[in-house]
Design a protein around this motif. Sequence first.
Motif, PDB file in Angstrom:
ATOM      1  N   VAL A   6       0.973  -1.418   0.312  1.00 54.44           N
ATOM      2  CA  VAL A   6      -0.040  -0.004   0.201  1.00 54.44           C
ATOM      3  C   VAL A   6       0.863   0.798  -0.125  1.00 54.44           C
ATOM      4  CG1 VAL A   6      -1.953   1.349   1.910  1.00 54.44           C
ATOM      5  CG2 VAL A   6      -2.205  -1.538   1.312  1.00 54.44           C
ATOM      6  N   PHE A   7       1.818   1.260   0.827  1.00 58.76           N
ATOM      7  CA  PHE A   7       3.056   2.651   0.789  1.00 58.76           C
ATOM      8  C   PHE A   7       3.229   2.580  -0.703  1.00 58.76           C
ATOM      9  CE2 PHE A   7       7.067   3.660   1.620  1.00 58.76           C
ATOM     10  CZ  PHE A   7       6.768   4.885   2.278  1.00 58.76           C
ATOM     11  N   LEU A   8       3.764   1.804  -1.527  1.00 60.24           N
ATOM     12  CA  LEU A   8       4.843   2.098  -2.925  1.00 60.24           C
ATOM     13  C   LEU A   8       3.497   2.475  -3.630  1.00 60.24           C
ATOM     14  CD1 LEU A   8       6.658   1.200  -5.121  1.00 60.24           C
ATOM     15  CD2 LEU A   8       5.142  -1.086  -4.792  1.00 60.24           C
ATOM     16  N   CYS A   9       2.426   1.650  -3.583  1.00 58.09           N
ATOM     17  CA  CYS A   9       1.541   2.713  -5.002  1.00 58.09           C
ATOM     18  C   CYS A   9       0.916   4.029  -4.125  1.00 58.09           C
ATOM     19  CB  CYS A   9      -0.204   1.779  -4.183  1.00 58.09           C
ATOM     20  SG  CYS A   9      -0.152  -0.308  -5.180  1.00 58.09           S
ATOM     21  N   LEU A  10       0.725   4.134  -2.179  1.00 56.61           N
ATOM     22  CA  LEU A  10       0.107   5.312  -2.754  1.00 56.61           C
ATOM     23  C   LEU A  10       1.506   6.253  -3.146  1.00 56.61           C
ATOM     24  CD1 LEU A  10      -1.741   4.744   1.071  1.00 56.61           C
ATOM     25  CD2 LEU A  10      -2.467   5.160  -1.373  1.00 56.61           C
ATOM     26  N   ASN A  11       2.440   5.764  -2.531  1.00 55.40           N
ATOM     27  CA  ASN A  11       4.179   7.249  -3.181  1.00 55.40           C
ATOM     28  C   ASN A  11       3.846   7.469  -4.388  1.00 55.40           C
ATOM     29  OD1 ASN A  11       6.378   7.930  -1.134  1.00 55.40           O
ATOM     30  ND2 ASN A  11       4.912   6.754  -0.132  1.00 55.40           N
ATOM     31  N   CYS A  12       3.316   6.197  -5.548  1.00 59.49           N
ATOM     32  CA  CYS A  12       3.714   6.446  -6.453  1.00 59.49           C
ATOM     33  C   CYS A  12       2.664   7.272  -6.999  1.00 59.49           C
ATOM     34  CB  CYS A  12       3.735   5.093  -7.406  1.00 59.49           C
ATOM     35  SG  CYS A  12       5.286   3.700  -7.302  1.00 59.49           S
ATOM     36  N   TRP A  13       1.886   7.122  -6.507  1.00 58.84           N
ATOM     37  CA  TRP A  13       0.686   6.829  -7.198  1.00 58.84           C
ATOM     38  C   TRP A  13       0.688   9.266  -6.947  1.00 58.84           C
ATOM     39  CZ3 TRP A  13      -3.734   3.126  -5.168  1.00 58.84           C
ATOM     40  CH2 TRP A  13      -3.332   2.550  -6.282  1.00 58.84           C
ATOM     41  N   GLY A  14       0.561   9.632  -5.910  1.00 51.21           N
ATOM     42  CA  GLY A  14       1.054  10.825  -5.460  1.00 51.21           C
ATOM     43  C   GLY A  14       2.083  11.987  -6.196  1.00 51.21           C
ATOM     44  N   VAL A  15       2.958  10.627  -6.731  1.00 51.57           N
ATOM     45  CA  VAL A  15       4.037  10.940  -7.388  1.00 51.57           C
ATOM     46  C   VAL A  15       3.581  11.668  -8.438  1.00 51.57           C
ATOM     47  CG1 VAL A  15       6.257  11.007  -8.788  1.00 51.57           C
ATOM     48  CG2 VAL A  15       6.085  10.719  -5.716  1.00 51.57           C
ATOM     49  N   ASP A  16       2.851  10.841  -8.425  1.00 51.06           N
ATOM     50  CA  ASP A  16       2.505  10.737 -10.520  1.00 51.06           C
ATOM     51  C   ASP A  16       1.438  12.010 -10.557  1.00 51.06           C
ATOM     52  OD1 ASP A  16       3.802   9.031 -11.509  1.00 51.06           O
ATOM     53  OD2 ASP A  16       2.457   8.027 -11.508  1.00 51.06           O
ATOM     54  N   THR A  17       0.456  12.391  -9.443  1.00 47.38           N
ATOM     55  CA  THR A  17      -0.558  12.995  -9.730  1.00 47.38           C
ATOM     56  C   THR A  17       0.283  14.369  -9.089  1.00 47.38           C
ATOM     57  OG1 THR A  17      -1.934  11.518  -8.189  1.00 47.38           O
ATOM     58  CG2 THR A  17      -2.622  13.815  -8.258  1.00 47.38           C
TER      59      THR A  17
END
Length: 271
Positions: free
Chosen positions: A130-141
Amino acid sequence: MSTSQRLTTAAVLIPIVFYLLSTPLSPLLLALLAFVNLKEMFTLDPFKIGAPQAVVAAAVGATLPYIFTTAPPSTSAPFSFILPLLSTYLFLLLRSSTPHLTATLCDLQVLHGYYSMNIIMQDLGMTTGVFLCLNCWGVDTAGLIVGKLLNKSTINKTLSSKPPFNLLKRISPNKTPLGFIACLFAGPLCTLICRCIPYASPYSSSPVSQSELLTAIGLSICCVIGDLIQSWQKRKANVKDTGTVIKGHGGVWDRMDSMILAASFLVLVPK
């Protein structure tokens, strides 16, 4: 598809995917995602291979991350950094004279990224996933929003002509210097936000440390590199989206590009 429809699709799919990743079906799900991802990549190869061959190659490739599950991450994960950096270097230095070699290196890096995701889900746990997904999506956004809002600003235009930001335009014309800087700040911010969400951070039980923030910056850089590699291959193939599996989201590869390198990075760093 409108922005609201795109968000609705994400809101429906994300809980389902997270649920499946928390079950024994996670290796199978990751293998399926790898298969679709690789099929999209092979189809987009600048020299195009036939659809049947792409399916066979993707099917074989999707099994590779799970054949070598006994390999220690400390000895295998570093290759996922060598491959994308080498492929990008070959593109910038030699351009179209090495398209097959460059594409092959990118394909191998994608396979290793999914192998790393499998390690995260099986060994490090759902919280790290979950940590990986939220960080990657946050950076992309963050990169997308800041890049669009400040694309025509004077600072952005000035930085675009200076190294290392001038490389962004050579690899992907739509990437902006201020968007890249926003990505670097978004990583640490998302890491701190994850601490406030139950089961969303492997660091939540310890004080904020310098190594945690450096890890967040490293994830941001990995996200950007993964996105740049995918953007370059799409431009070489002269397409906007890699696939239509996820409506309004540009294909599986479009959704996973930033996670592929970031997953291998996260496997390596201490928690």
